[in-house]
Write a protein that holds these residues in place. Structure first.
Motif, PDB file in Angstrom:
ATOM      1  N   MET A   1       0.833  -1.188   0.000  1.00 43.08           N
ATOM      2  CA  MET A   1       0.000   0.000   0.000  1.00 43.08           C
ATOM      3  C   MET A   1       0.877   1.250   0.000  1.00 43.08           C
ATOM      4  O   MET A   1       1.864   1.309   0.700  1.00 43.08           O
ATOM      5  N   ILE A   2       0.438   2.201  -0.746  1.00 43.29           N
ATOM      6  CA  ILE A   2       1.160   3.458  -0.838  1.00 43.29           C
ATOM      7  C   ILE A   2       0.164   4.601  -0.689  1.00 43.29           C
ATOM      8  O   ILE A   2      -0.926   4.561  -1.246  1.00 43.29           O
ATOM      9  N   ILE A   3       0.550   5.596   0.082  1.00 39.43           N
ATOM     10  CA  ILE A   3      -0.281   6.787   0.214  1.00 39.43           C
ATOM     11  C   ILE A   3      -0.122   7.599  -1.067  1.00 39.43           C
ATOM     12  O   ILE A   3       0.994   7.916  -1.467  1.00 39.43           O
ATOM     13  N   PRO A   4      -1.231   7.954  -1.710  1.00 39.09           N
ATOM     14  CA  PRO A   4      -1.136   8.745  -2.942  1.00 39.09           C
ATOM     15  C   PRO A   4      -0.474  10.098  -2.698  1.00 39.09           C
ATOM     16  O   PRO A   4      -0.559  10.655  -1.599  1.00 39.09           O
ATOM     17  N   LYS A   5       0.170  10.611  -3.722  1.00 38.77           N
ATOM     18  CA  LYS A   5       0.854  11.904  -3.600  1.00 38.77           C
ATOM     19  C   LYS A   5      -0.094  13.001  -3.156  1.00 38.77           C
ATOM     20  O   LYS A   5       0.274  13.852  -2.356  1.00 38.77           O
ATOM     21  N   THR A   6      -1.323  12.981  -3.658  1.00 39.38           N
ATOM     22  CA  THR A   6      -2.282  14.029  -3.296  1.00 39.38           C
ATOM     23  C   THR A   6      -2.688  13.942  -1.830  1.00 39.38           C
ATOM     24  O   THR A   6      -3.050  14.947  -1.231  1.00 39.38           O
ATOM     25  N   THR A   7      -2.610  12.774  -1.243  1.00 38.03           N
ATOM     26  CA  THR A   7      -2.990  12.580   0.158  1.00 38.03           C
ATOM     27  C   THR A   7      -1.806  12.835   1.094  1.00 38.03           C
ATOM     28  O   THR A   7      -2.004  13.167   2.260  1.00 38.03           O
ATOM     29  N   LYS A   8      -0.595  12.709   0.597  1.00 42.08           N
ATOM     30  CA  LYS A   8       0.590  12.915   1.430  1.00 42.08           C
ATOM     31  C   LYS A   8       0.653  14.306   2.038  1.00 42.08           C
ATOM     32  O   LYS A   8       1.269  14.508   3.070  1.00 42.08           O
ATOM     33  N   ARG A   9      -0.029  15.264   1.435  1.00 46.74           N
ATOM     34  CA  ARG A   9      -0.029  16.632   1.969  1.00 46.74           C
ATOM     35  C   ARG A   9      -0.621  16.681   3.380  1.00 46.74           C
ATOM     36  O   ARG A   9      -0.303  17.574   4.155  1.00 46.74           O
ATOM     37  N   LEU A  10      -1.445  15.723   3.721  1.00 46.85           N
ATOM     38  CA  LEU A  10      -2.068  15.678   5.048  1.00 46.85           C
ATOM     39  C   LEU A  10      -1.075  15.262   6.130  1.00 46.85           C
ATOM     40  O   LEU A  10      -1.343  15.424   7.313  1.00 46.85           O
ATOM     41  N   PHE A  11       0.060  14.739   5.707  1.00 47.51           N
ATOM     42  CA  PHE A  11       1.067  14.247   6.640  1.00 47.51           C
ATOM     43  C   PHE A  11       2.327  15.095   6.584  1.00 47.51           C
ATOM     44  O   PHE A  11       3.441  14.583   6.621  1.00 47.51           O
ATOM     45  N   TRP A  12       2.149  16.382   6.529  1.00 45.71           N
ATOM     46  CA  TRP A  12       3.266  17.319   6.443  1.00 45.71           C
ATOM     47  C   TRP A  12       4.179  17.218   7.661  1.00 45.71           C
ATOM     48  O   TRP A  12       5.355  17.512   7.584  1.00 45.71           O
ATOM     49  N   ASP A  13       3.657  16.744   8.788  1.00 51.04           N
ATOM     50  CA  ASP A  13       4.421  16.696  10.026  1.00 51.04           C
ATOM     51  C   ASP A  13       4.964  15.304  10.350  1.00 51.04           C
ATOM     52  O   ASP A  13       5.563  15.100  11.408  1.00 51.04           O
ATOM     53  N   ALA A  14       4.759  14.342   9.448  1.00 51.42           N
ATOM     54  CA  ALA A  14       5.188  12.965   9.728  1.00 51.42           C
ATOM     55  C   ALA A  14       5.742  12.329   8.455  1.00 51.42           C
ATOM     56  O   ALA A  14       5.285  12.627   7.356  1.00 51.42           O
ATOM     57  N   LYS A  15       6.704  11.468   8.629  1.00 51.41           N
ATOM     58  CA  LYS A  15       7.242  10.697   7.508  1.00 51.41           C
ATOM     59  C   LYS A  15       6.646   9.300   7.595  1.00 51.41           C
ATOM     60  O   LYS A  15       6.952   8.549   8.517  1.00 51.41           O
ATOM     61  N   ILE A  16       5.801   8.992   6.643  1.00 48.29           N
ATOM     62  CA  ILE A  16       5.173   7.680   6.627  1.00 48.29           C
ATOM     63  C   ILE A  16       5.537   6.993   5.330  1.00 48.29           C
ATOM     64  O   ILE A  16       5.245   7.482   4.248  1.00 48.29           O
TER      65      ILE A  16
END
Length: 74
Positions: A1-16
């Motif tokens: 599973m991979i977090i889509p690039k468009t959704t990664k913006r929600l995790f600006w404070d974490a490296k997942i």
């Protein structure tokens, strides 16, 4: 599973990374459920399913009451 690039913006404070998707499952679910848009929510449902999302949101203290109500109704 991979977090889509468009959704990664929600995790600006974490490296997942994709390897962490199960380890940080509830964190990912609650963040996307509370802060995500329609495209993000579609990905979330496809990835984790409504039942798991409802469970994570219900027990979380980090989501708004509006988010809890929304997922309770769905």
């Amino acid at each position: 599973m991979i977090i889509p690039k468009t959704t990664k913006r929600l995790f600006w404070d974490a490296k997942i990374r994709s390897a962490d998707m199960n380890q940080y499952r509830d964190f990912i679910i609650t963040r996307v459920a509370d802060k995500g848009g329609l495209t993000d929510l579609r990905w979330l449902i496809k990835t984790y399913g409504k039942k798991d999302i409802k469970t994570a949101v219900k027990k979380s203290h980090n989501v708004s009451s509006k988010t809890k109500y929304f997922w309770n109704v769905i």
